[in-house]
Design a protein around this motif. Structure first.
Motif, PDB file in Angstrom:
ATOM      1  N   MET A   1       0.873  -0.917   0.039  1.00 35.81           N
ATOM      2  CA  MET A   1      -0.094  -0.147   0.082  1.00 35.81           C
ATOM      3  C   MET A   1       0.817   1.324  -0.113  1.00 35.81           C
ATOM      4  SD  MET A   1      -2.976  -1.078   2.763  1.00 35.81           S
ATOM      5  CE  MET A   1      -3.756  -2.536   2.475  1.00 35.81           C
ATOM      6  N   GLU A   2       1.855   1.370   1.035  1.00 36.81           N
ATOM      7  CA  GLU A   2       2.800   2.417   0.828  1.00 36.81           C
ATOM      8  C   GLU A   2       3.177   2.742  -0.248  1.00 36.81           C
ATOM      9  OE1 GLU A   2       5.289   1.812   4.184  1.00 36.81           O
ATOM     10  OE2 GLU A   2       3.669   1.805   5.706  1.00 36.81           O
ATOM     11  N   GLN A   3       3.839   1.608  -1.111  1.00 40.22           N
ATOM     12  CA  GLN A   3       4.624   1.859  -2.239  1.00 40.22           C
ATOM     13  C   GLN A   3       3.520   2.337  -3.655  1.00 40.22           C
ATOM     14  OE1 GLN A   3       6.145  -1.865  -3.245  1.00 40.22           O
ATOM     15  NE2 GLN A   3       8.016  -1.757  -1.782  1.00 40.22           N
ATOM     16  N   ASN A   4       2.411   1.872  -3.520  1.00 33.03           N
ATOM     17  CA  ASN A   4       1.517   2.594  -4.493  1.00 33.03           C
ATOM     18  C   ASN A   4       0.910   3.687  -4.140  1.00 33.03           C
ATOM     19  OD1 ASN A   4       1.813   0.186  -6.016  1.00 33.03           O
ATOM     20  ND2 ASN A   4       0.342  -1.211  -4.949  1.00 33.03           N
ATOM     21  N   SER A   5       0.813   4.271  -2.983  1.00 33.36           N
ATOM     22  CA  SER A   5      -0.160   5.455  -2.727  1.00 33.36           C
ATOM     23  C   SER A   5       0.657   6.357  -1.805  1.00 33.36           C
ATOM     24  CB  SER A   5      -1.401   4.950  -2.006  1.00 33.36           C
ATOM     25  OG  SER A   5      -2.072   6.114  -1.445  1.00 33.36           O
ATOM     26  N   THR A   6       0.609   7.794  -2.166  1.00 30.36           N
ATOM     27  CA  THR A   6       1.126   8.665  -1.081  1.00 30.36           C
ATOM     28  C   THR A   6      -0.131   9.152  -0.113  1.00 30.36           C
ATOM     29  OG1 THR A   6       0.699  10.359  -2.841  1.00 30.36           O
ATOM     30  CG2 THR A   6       3.004   9.394  -2.514  1.00 30.36           C
ATOM     31  N   VAL A   7      -1.278   8.908  -0.287  1.00 25.29           N
ATOM     32  CA  VAL A   7      -2.409   9.209   0.336  1.00 25.29           C
ATOM     33  C   VAL A   7      -2.355   8.447   1.706  1.00 25.29           C
ATOM     34  CG1 VAL A   7      -5.024   9.186   0.433  1.00 25.29           C
ATOM     35  CG2 VAL A   7      -3.915  10.060  -1.553  1.00 25.29           C
ATOM     36  N   THR A   8      -2.315   9.081   2.731  1.00 21.70           N
ATOM     37  CA  THR A   8      -2.829   8.094   4.039  1.00 21.70           C
ATOM     38  C   THR A   8      -4.000   8.214   4.550  1.00 21.70           C
ATOM     39  OG1 THR A   8      -1.873  10.035   5.277  1.00 21.70           O
ATOM     40  CG2 THR A   8      -0.134   8.339   4.410  1.00 21.70           C
ATOM     41  N   GLU A   9      -4.751   8.931   3.997  1.00 22.49           N
ATOM     42  CA  GLU A   9      -6.299   9.016   4.644  1.00 22.49           C
ATOM     43  C   GLU A   9      -7.146   9.745   3.610  1.00 22.49           C
ATOM     44  OE1 GLU A   9      -5.722  11.746   7.839  1.00 22.49           O
ATOM     45  OE2 GLU A   9      -6.107  13.556   6.732  1.00 22.49           O
ATOM     46  N   PHE A  10      -8.622   9.507   3.642  1.00 22.47           N
ATOM     47  CA  PHE A  10      -9.465   9.945   2.806  1.00 22.47           C
ATOM     48  C   PHE A  10     -10.269  11.044   3.528  1.00 22.47           C
ATOM     49  CE2 PHE A  10      -8.370   6.158   0.519  1.00 22.47           C
ATOM     50  CZ  PHE A  10      -8.023   6.588  -0.573  1.00 22.47           C
ATOM     51  N   ILE A  11     -10.704  12.029   2.934  1.00 20.46           N
ATOM     52  CA  ILE A  11     -12.037  12.936   3.531  1.00 20.46           C
ATOM     53  C   ILE A  11     -13.378  12.649   2.846  1.00 20.46           C
ATOM     54  CG2 ILE A  11     -12.673  15.348   3.863  1.00 20.46           C
ATOM     55  CD1 ILE A  11      -9.722  16.028   3.589  1.00 20.46           C
ATOM     56  N   LEU A  12     -14.250  12.157   3.712  1.00 16.33           N
ATOM     57  CA  LEU A  12     -15.558  11.754   3.420  1.00 16.33           C
ATOM     58  C   LEU A  12     -16.221  13.329   3.179  1.00 16.33           C
ATOM     59  CD1 LEU A  12     -16.032   8.668   5.649  1.00 16.33           C
ATOM     60  CD2 LEU A  12     -15.203   8.818   3.016  1.00 16.33           C
ATOM     61  N   LEU A  13     -17.095  13.401   2.153  1.00 14.09           N
ATOM     62  CA  LEU A  13     -17.810  14.449   2.016  1.00 14.09           C
ATOM     63  C   LEU A  13     -19.134  14.289   2.676  1.00 14.09           C
ATOM     64  CD1 LEU A  13     -16.941  15.690  -1.799  1.00 14.09           C
ATOM     65  CD2 LEU A  13     -15.810  16.292   0.407  1.00 14.09           C
ATOM     66  N   GLY A  14     -19.440  13.064   2.896  1.00 17.03           N
ATOM     67  CA  GLY A  14     -20.716  12.905   3.698  1.00 17.03           C
ATOM     68  C   GLY A  14     -21.799  12.742   2.796  1.00 17.03           C
ATOM     69  N   LEU A  15     -23.074  12.594   3.454  1.00 21.88           N
ATOM     70  CA  LEU A  15     -24.438  12.360   2.759  1.00 21.88           C
ATOM     71  C   LEU A  15     -24.863  13.912   2.071  1.00 21.88           C
ATOM     72  CD1 LEU A  15     -26.755  10.390   2.167  1.00 21.88           C
ATOM     73  CD2 LEU A  15     -27.692  11.043   4.149  1.00 21.88           C
ATOM     74  N   THR A  16     -24.667  14.848   2.932  1.00 23.19           N
ATOM     75  CA  THR A  16     -25.079  16.284   2.628  1.00 23.19           C
ATOM     76  C   THR A  16     -24.359  17.102   3.304  1.00 23.19           C
ATOM     77  OG1 THR A  16     -27.089  17.612   2.605  1.00 23.19           O
ATOM     78  CG2 THR A  16     -26.933  16.085   4.463  1.00 23.19           C
ATOM     79  N   GLN A  17     -24.275  18.375   2.770  1.00 25.87           N
ATOM     80  CA  GLN A  17     -23.499  19.504   3.391  1.00 25.87           C
ATOM     81  C   GLN A  17     -24.586  20.174   4.211  1.00 25.87           C
ATOM     82  OE1 GLN A  17     -20.190  19.505   3.273  1.00 25.87           O
ATOM     83  NE2 GLN A  17     -20.277  17.909   2.026  1.00 25.87           N
ATOM     84  N   SER A  18     -25.779  20.065   4.240  1.00 26.11           N
ATOM     85  CA  SER A  18     -26.731  20.833   4.994  1.00 26.11           C
ATOM     86  C   SER A  18     -26.917  20.379   6.511  1.00 26.11           C
ATOM     87  CB  SER A  18     -28.084  20.709   4.180  1.00 26.11           C
ATOM     88  OG  SER A  18     -29.195  21.446   5.210  1.00 26.11           O
ATOM     89  N   PRO A  19     -26.608  21.215   7.456  1.00 23.90           N
ATOM     90  CA  PRO A  19     -26.338  20.807   8.717  1.00 23.90           C
ATOM     91  C   PRO A  19     -28.121  20.486   9.371  1.00 23.90           C
ATOM     92  CG  PRO A  19     -25.465  22.727   8.690  1.00 23.90           C
ATOM     93  CD  PRO A  19     -25.988  22.790   7.452  1.00 23.90           C
ATOM     94  N   GLU A  20     -29.067  20.849   8.746  1.00 22.21           N
ATOM     95  CA  GLU A  20     -30.225  20.464   9.112  1.00 22.21           C
ATOM     96  C   GLU A  20     -30.742  19.233   8.779  1.00 22.21           C
ATOM     97  OE1 GLU A  20     -29.775  23.482   7.570  1.00 22.21           O
ATOM     98  OE2 GLU A  20     -29.952  24.982   8.964  1.00 22.21           O
ATOM     99  N   ILE A  21     -30.408  19.005   7.516  1.00 21.00           N
ATOM    100  CA  ILE A  21     -30.587  17.430   6.821  1.00 21.00           C
ATOM    101  C   ILE A  21     -29.746  16.538   7.577  1.00 21.00           C
ATOM    102  CG2 ILE A  21     -30.690  16.233   4.751  1.00 21.00           C
ATOM    103  CD1 ILE A  21     -31.118  18.580   3.096  1.00 21.00           C
ATOM    104  N   GLN A  22     -28.536  17.009   7.986  1.00 24.48           N
ATOM    105  CA  GLN A  22     -27.766  15.943   8.680  1.00 24.48           C
ATOM    106  C   GLN A  22     -28.399  15.690  10.137  1.00 24.48           C
ATOM    107  OE1 GLN A  22     -23.390  16.742   8.918  1.00 24.48           O
ATOM    108  NE2 GLN A  22     -23.171  17.564   7.003  1.00 24.48           N
TER     109      GLN A  22
END
Length: 309
Positions: A1-22
């Motif tokens: 994994m370390e050889q194939n990728s420099t990414v160590t984490e992913f950021i999840l954008l989530g289901l929605t950006q609206s706090p009310e809907i969340q």
């Protein structure tokens, strides 16, 4: 994994950006789990504790409930926790682990539905040979086969993903890690990998779905000349199975049998596929099974009496 990728984490954008809907989704999912999850656990306990529920049908139903309860813990807990944070992060290793168990248990349940269809076919179309063909040893072999099949399917998915290089960006446009979103972030041409993914997930899902519908059509065709009572029972059983098949395979076909492009409905379909439907499947089956419902009532009443004493 370390050889194939420099990414160590992913950021999840989530289901929605609206706090009310969340907040609304958080309350709905949490309430749903608090109601339906104990019901699935009760199904497992009932089938395990009642000596009258030893037929293969109930053996497989108990395993279906176990698979669905296990499957429901892959995505929903982290999703609920992420609702409390503005930045939703999952490590590379955690993402691959989530993907593995998602496809391992998902494929296992898919194969279990195929086994349950075979069980109903033998019971309805070959009743004189049912005890021989579906004895306890055969049931355990079929159960082992579906676990092995689920593992083989999942390990192929993981092997194709970990061979891809990820050098940024690292934002996943979803609330969990799955193949379609991860592939988009690879910094290489993924055309061949996408074709392999569609073949491994999409084509397999579609073939199982069509095979299951065909098997239930054959069962109904075979019982068309039976007594009204036998026909009614077969129709009730097949209807329940078909409902579960559509709940399980419909979203999976929508997600995995097309090229990995984003559609507005993707997140909603994924929410029902990973969070809602898994816990509903055993409940739907149980609500149409008089023997299991009666046994559950006995168990609950017994526990209430013991509690009062």
């Amino acid at each position: 994994m370390e050889q194939n990728s420099t990414v160590t984490e992913f950021i999840l954008l989530g289901l929605t950006q609206s706090p009310e809907i969340q907040l609304l989704v958080f309350v709905l999912i949490f309430s749903f789990y608090m109601i339906v999850l104990p019901g699935n656990l009760l199904i497992i306990i009932t089938i395990r504790s009642d000596p009258a529920l030893t037929a293969p049908l109930y053996f497989f139903l108990g395993n279906l409930a176990f698979l669905d309860v296990s499957y429901s813990f892959i995505v929903a807990p982290k999703m609920l926790v992420d609702f409390l944070y503005e930045k939703k992060i999952i490590s590379y290793q955690g993402c691959i682990t989530q993907l593995f168990f998602l496809h391992f248990l998902g494929a296992g349940e898919m194969f279990l539905l195929v086994v349950m269809a075979f069980d109903r076919y033998v019971a309805i179309c070959q009743p004189l040979h049912y005890a021989t063909l579906m004895n306890r040893q055969v049931c355990y072999v079929l159960l082992l086969a579906l676990w092995v099949g689920g593992f083989a399917h999942s390990i192929v998915q993981v092997a194709l993903i970990v061979c891809l290089p990820f050098c940024g960006p690292n934002q996943l446009d979803n609330f969990f890690c799955d193949v379609p979103q991860i592939i988009k972030l690879a910094c290489t041409d993924t055309f061949v990998v996408e074709l392999l993914m569609v073949s491994n997930s999409g084509l397999l899902t579609l073939l199982c779905f069509l095979g299951l519908l065909t098997s239930y059509a054959v069962i109904l065709f075979r019982v068309r000349g039976s007594s009204s009572e036998g026909k009614s029972k077969a129709l009730s059983t097949c209807t329940t199975h078909v409902i579960i098949v559509f709940l399980m395979f419909g979203p999976a076909i929508f997600i995995y049998t097309r090229p990995f492009r984003s559609f507005p409905a993707d997140k909603v379909v994924a929410l029902f596929h990973t969070v809602i439907f898994p816990l509903l499947n055993p409940v739907i089956y149980t609500l149409r099974n008089h023997e299991v419902k009666a046994s559950m009532r006995k168990l609950v009443n017994k526990q209430l009496i013991c509690g009062v004493e």
